[in-house]
Scaffold this motif. Structure first.
Motif, short mmCIF file in Angstrom:
data_model
loop_
_atom_site.label_atom_id
_atom_site.label_comp_id
_atom_site.label_asym_id
_atom_site.label_seq_id
_atom_site.Cartn_x
_atom_site.Cartn_y
_atom_site.Cartn_z
N UNK A 9 -2.16 7.25 6.47
CA UNK A 9 -3.33 8.10 6.69
C UNK A 9 -4.50 7.58 5.87
N UNK A 10 -5.68 8.07 6.19
CA UNK A 10 -6.90 7.67 5.48
C UNK A 10 -6.80 7.99 4.00
N UNK A 17 -6.66 5.50 0.71
CA UNK A 17 -7.66 5.52 -0.37
C UNK A 17 -6.98 5.72 -1.72
N UNK A 18 -6.08 6.70 -1.80
CA UNK A 18 -5.39 6.95 -3.06
C UNK A 18 -4.52 5.78 -3.47
N UNK A 19 -3.88 5.15 -2.50
CA UNK A 19 -3.03 4.00 -2.81
C UNK A 19 -3.84 2.84 -3.37
N UNK A 20 -5.00 2.58 -2.76
CA UNK A 20 -5.84 1.48 -3.23
C UNK A 20 -6.38 1.78 -4.62
N UNK A 21 -6.87 3.02 -4.84
CA UNK A 21 -7.37 3.40 -6.16
C UNK A 21 -6.28 3.28 -7.23
N UNK A 57 0.83 -1.20 0.00
CA UNK A 57 0.00 0.00 0.00
C UNK A 57 0.87 1.25 0.00
N UNK A 58 1.89 1.26 0.82
CA UNK A 58 2.73 2.45 0.96
C UNK A 58 3.52 2.71 -0.32
N UNK A 59 4.11 1.65 -0.89
CA UNK A 59 4.98 1.83 -2.04
C UNK A 59 4.23 1.89 -3.36
N UNK A 60 2.93 1.52 -3.38
CA UNK A 60 2.18 1.54 -4.65
C UNK A 60 1.88 2.95 -5.10
#
Length: 303
Positions: A238-239, A243-247, A214-217
């Motif tokens: 952070x929230x 969200x941005x990482x998952x998207x 998640x962090x590095x994506x």
């Protein structure tokens, strides 16, 4: 939003108008200059822009060939894309109007739409073969062979056409078969992408996606090498980062086209370097002229 919608409608209206003028000009040219019939002219133009190219008629002079070169490039790049786009949007509009909301929410409706488009291609193929059998008195294999080569835009032109009614039918069939195949292919690619996105979302929900991934994506400010170097010391996100990482990870947004331009705009407005924007600065963002705004690539959510 209403202003953008009006601009979009105006844009499509211009495309339709240009497409209509294109057909009028080219039909008149071939009728008057090459002395072809209207049916032969339209069939030639349709066969050209769809890259079928039967070869039943062809330009006879250098001027006609030069005009045909313009028809090839403008027709394929602009007219055909306009027709495909209009067909796709019409199908999407009808599906939204005719399909119940329960179907839209059904997690398998993408698969249903994809296989539905494939069925349309098959039906068009067999229907075209049947009509060719009736019009030209062909065997089923020969008619099916002709319909198939038309659908995939090969167009050998090895089967002579005896009747004007056949040419009129082919004008319609060429457009329907090639465009339906293009829409089906687009749906296939979208279906594969959605399958991957759903699988990725499932992995996230079932905790199969690690914190490191998640962090590095996605990180809007740091280079990947620097981020990976300090990942071991990070035990939370952070929230909004999550969200941005998952998207970004599932392919819903692209960092280079959907995020980075606005990060750059934020830095330009945040002259004090506080990491925040005032109401006045936000108004400047909202009033930012659309023509000068960062290029954001929008994705068609339908397939």
């Amino acid at each position: 939003i209403p202003q953008n919608a009006m601009k979009l409608k105006k844009f499509y209206a211009i495309r339709v108008l240009v497409t209509g003028l294109f057909f009028i000009f080219t039909i008149l040219f071939y009728c008057l200059y090459e002395h072809w019939s209207v049916v032969d002219s339209v069939l030639f133009i349709v066969g050209t822009i769809t890259t079928v190219g039967y070869g039943y008629v062809s330009p006879s002079t250098d001027l006609s060939r030069l005009i045909t070169v313009c028809v090839i490039f403008f027709g394929v790049l602009f007219v055909l894309s306009t027709l495909v786009d209009m067909t796709t949007k019409s199908c999407n509009y009808l599906s939204e109007k005719l399909c119940p909301i329960e179907f839209i929410k059904w997690k398998g409706h993408y698969r249903a739409i994809f296989f539905g488009s494939v069925m349309i291609v098959i039906i068009v193929l067999f229907l075209g073969a049947g009509i060719m059998m009736a019009l030209e008195d062909l065997s089923f294999i020969t008619a099916f062979y002709f319909a198939a080569q038309t659908s995939v835009t090969i167009g050998y032109g090895d089967i002579p056409l005896q009747h004007v009614a056949t040419k009129i039918f082919l004008i319609i069939y060429v457009l329907i078969s090639t465009i339906s195949l293009a829409v089906a292919f687009e749906n296939f690619l979208s279906f594969q992408q959605i399958k991957w996105q759903q699988k990725t979302k499932h992995n996230i929900i079932t905790n199969k996606l690690s914190l490191e991934t998640i962090i590095t994506s996605f990180d809007p400010d740091d280079e990947r090498e620097e981020l990976e170097a300090r990942t071991a010391d990070v035990d939370s996100v952070s929230k909004y980062h999550f969200v941005l990482s998952v998207l970004h990870y599932v392919g819903a947004i692209r960092k280079e086209t959907d995020i980075d331009p606005w990060i750059q705009k934020f830095k330009e407005l945040d002259t004090a370097g506080t990491g925040y924007l005032s109401r006045k600065q936000l108004k400047n963002v909202m009033a930012f002229d659309e023509e000068e705004s960062p290029a954001i690539e929008t994705k068609d959510s339908s397939i």
